[in-house]
Write an enzyme that holds these catalytic residues in place. Structure first.
Site, short mmCIF file in Angstrom:
data_model
loop_
_atom_site.label_atom_id
_atom_site.label_comp_id
_atom_site.label_asym_id
_atom_site.label_seq_id
_atom_site.Cartn_x
_atom_site.Cartn_y
_atom_site.Cartn_z
N GLU A 42 -10.77 6.52 4.48
CA GLU A 42 -9.79 5.87 5.34
C GLU A 42 -9.92 6.32 6.80
O GLU A 42 -11.04 6.50 7.29
CB GLU A 42 -8.38 6.11 4.79
CG GLU A 42 -8.23 5.56 3.35
CD GLU A 42 -6.80 5.55 2.86
OE1 GLU A 42 -6.55 6.00 1.75
OE2 GLU A 42 -5.93 5.07 3.60
N ASP A 100 0.86 -1.17 0.00
CA ASP A 100 0.00 0.00 0.00
C ASP A 100 0.91 1.24 0.00
O ASP A 100 2.14 1.14 0.07
CB ASP A 100 -0.95 -0.04 1.21
CG ASP A 100 -2.21 0.77 0.97
OD1 ASP A 100 -3.27 0.45 1.53
OD2 ASP A 100 -2.13 1.76 0.19
C1 GLC Z 1 -4.43 4.31 0.07
C2 GLC Z 1 -5.33 3.12 0.32
C3 GLC Z 1 -5.39 2.15 -0.83
C4 GLC Z 1 -5.11 2.86 -2.13
C5 GLC Z 1 -3.71 3.41 -2.09
C6 GLC Z 1 -3.37 4.21 -3.36
O1 GLC Z 1 -3.78 4.68 1.26
O2 GLC Z 1 -5.11 2.37 1.50
O3 GLC Z 1 -6.69 1.54 -0.80
O4 GLC Z 1 -5.24 1.94 -3.21
O5 GLC Z 1 -3.47 4.23 -0.96
O6 GLC Z 1 -4.14 5.37 -3.42
#
Ligand code: GLC
Length: 608
Positions: free
Chosen positions: A497, A301
């Protein structure tokens, strides 16, 4: 095979020399450029030609704002991403296609002409892009119980992406939300593994019947594994459960995704029993890759490796730990040069075996070949006309209608008649941003006319015989008893988030409650339409409401809500999550013995 290679070399020597493709001194043009060869043979040939730096570049994914085209060429970078809301200016489909093509040309300017993949979070349509069709968030799709519809949504999303060149979607989220305090509850299809499992049809929609077909993009099963089960619903927190429960509740959707051929898997920020998923070799390599047989590639991530030791930034040890755990590509938005240096050192010091680097590259390159990027690396602009098309908006409207859950309907106040005199109130009634939620144009989403669409109020006005029959007052002032019904469209302000984690109460905000009270005081029947990413604590107020519809986060096609309110479509949605009687009950889930306000699977229709 050797004869074929030689034959290919003879036949294509002129063409490849003409376009300046890689030429091998001993046997002419590079076999990996021959689409007639098997993907495995092409990968073998290409890997043979790659230096360590070529391979490290393929495993590195910066964010678009922190890398230049020249650096993509120089460092042989294999992928670039847009984080939530990171868009070219102007934010138009053509501008996205121009940006993608520019970056792709830079990647192809490298010595081996390896195309890059571009990743975005198209989690409910191509939602970073103004004008894209915005579909209901996953919790609403879970309420629809319609996997075939979800597959169509995947295909429509892929088409709107394909026109811009973007070929990798960080979706679907296959999280199983167990505590609705979690800020990502709306990204879950539901609280039981069966719902995200059946909704893996989104992968088929995104990737198509086979990867690399027309309008096909790479899908991502995320976030592996257990992100929806953390203590307290703490985003990026700790999931403290037995392996038996982890396998029974959180793993099945990933098994289904692997069986559907998902091209990538994104690792969760969360921990399992105190160990960060980003360093969990047992779950990433032994379970996902070996036991489930996942043949795609694993991506971290965003800055996910930074969180392994709990300190800011990342160390050489964290880099080695993440790669050795089985992560194949690292989403390292800004410090990507340092990542490459640390990984090179780790390999040279023997902390990361070359076999791990080669396995990661094999997995990544296999997907690039299967996507057809070596043959058609540029945006397929023929798809630009699908962005926000009437057909896609019609599909989204259908999804909105199917996602509505009718939770109360006293004296059959619903459906409304088109000649009813209706009073509409609430801050979520006439606001595309509010009804779309997070991950819409910006990462967090925001109120306002952020992208073209139909608000819930627009839909009500179109459903009524004449707009004169519909009055709108945001705070409900001006209502009187001359109206046949009052509709309060209220709920949550957009979030994404951890910004959406709720640690305190989970009730409606004071303005919304005041608005509803104003309507109730008039004596007119009150219909509450709840625009939220999760169940809220509304048991105390519910007795004063004549009807309640859980609308979730419908996206740009608000007319789908009116379709249900006026009975053009009967409500068929059923709760994908248990609705608490009070916030103190969280986590509350099907079968846990607690007494909810509305149980998982509950939903009325007009025949009731
Ligand atoms: C974010 C999320 C993830 C996403 C990534 C790229 O923090 O946790 O779901 O795909 O970053 O944006």
């Amino acid at each position: 095979m050797r004869f074929r290679l030689l034959a290919f070399g003879m036949l294509a020597a002129f063409a490849l020399v003409a376009y300046g493709g890689p030429v091998r001194a001993d046997s002419g043009p590079a076999p990996y450029l021959d689409p007639q060869l098997s993907v495995e043979d092409r990968v073998d040939d290409l890997l043979d030609r790659m230096s360590l730096d070529d391979k490290l570049g393929q495993m590195t994914q910066p964010e678009r704002r922190y890398v230049t085209p020249e650096e993509i060429t120089r460092y042989r970078l294999g992928s670039v991403l847009s984080s939530g809301g990171s868009a070219p200016s102007p934010n138009t489909p053509e501008s996205w296609a121009d940006m993608y093509d520019g970056l792709q040309k830079a990647a192809l300017a490298g010595p081996l002409r390896i195309p890059m993949m571009y990743g975005v979070d198209a989690v409910h349509g191509d939602n970073n892009m103004v004008g894209a069709t915005i579909f209901p968030h996953n919790i609403g799709l879970g309420a629809s119980r319609d996997p075939a519809l979800v597959r169509e949504i995947g295909a429509a999303t892929a088409a709107e992406m394909a026109g811009t060149g973007v070929d990798w979607d960080f979706a679907p989220c296959l999280c199983v939300v167990r505590n609705d305090r979690w800020g990502r509850t709306y990204e879950s299809f539901g609280e039981v593994p069966e719902l995200p499992t059946v909704m893996t049809t989104l992968i088929d929609g995104l990737q198509g019947d086979e990867l690399g077909g027309p309008g096909s993009v790479l899908a991502t099963a995320k976030h592996y594994v257990g992100d929806g089960g953390t203590d307290g619903g703490d985003d990026r927190g700790d999931t403290r459960i037995s392996e038996k429960e982890l396998r029974a509740v959180h793993l099945p959707p990933f098994r289904a995704a692997v069986n559907r051929g998902v091209g990538s898997v994104m690792v969760s920020y969360s921990s399992w029993n105190g160990l960060k998923m980003h360093q969990n070799k047992y779950l990433i390599t032994d379970v996902l890759k070996d036991e489930l047989g996942f043949k795609g590639f694993v991506v971290s991530d965003y800055n996910g490796i930074d969180e392994i030791d709990g300190k800011r930034g990342f160390s050489e040890d964290e880099v080695a730990s993440a790669i050795n755990a089985g992560i194949d590509m690292v989403m390292v938005p800004t410090e990507w040069r340092r990542f490459i240096d640390y990984l090179r050192t780790a390999v040279k010091d023997g902390d990361v075996p070359m076999s791990r680097i080669d396995d990661a590259n094999r997995r990544i390159l296999t997907k690039k070949f299967q996507l057809g990027l070596f043959e058609h690396p540029m945006a397929d602009r023929a798809y630009l006309k699908t962005v926000g098309s009437p057909a896609h908006r019609k599909l989204a409207r259908k999804a909105v209608a199917e996602s509505q859950v009718l939770l109360k309907n006293e004296d059959d106040v619903l459906p409304l008649d088109s000649d009813d005199k209706v009073f509409v109130a609430g801050r979520s009634a006439d606001d595309i941003g509010m009804q779309s939620g997070g991950w819409t144009i910006t990462w967090q989403g925001e109120p306002g006319p952020i992208t073209p669409g139909t608000t819930i109020l627009d839909g009500i006005r179109k459903a009524a015989d004449s707009s004169a029959a519909v009055t709108y007052s945001k705070d409900g002032s001006g209502i009187d008893k001359s109206y046949d019904a009052a509709i309060a469209v209220v709920g949550e302000t957009p979030y994404a988030e951890y910004h959406g984690d709720l640690t305190g109460d989970m009730g409606l905000d004071a303005d919304d409650l005041k608005t509803i009270d104003r309507l109730h005081a008039s004596g007119v029947p009150v219909i509450v339409v709840l625009v939220s990413g999760r169940p809220l604590d509304i048991a105390a107020e519910l007795p004063d409401w004549d009807a309640l519809v859980a609308s979730w986060l419908p996206g740009t096609e608000g007319a789908g809500v009116a379709d249900v309110l006026y009975g053009d479509t009967a409500p068929t949605g059923r709760l994908p999550v248990t609705w608490m009687r009070e916030a103190a009950q969280e986590p509350i889930n099907k079968g846990d013995g607690k007494k909810p306000l509305f149980p998982f699977g509950y939903g009325l229709t007009y025949d009731d």
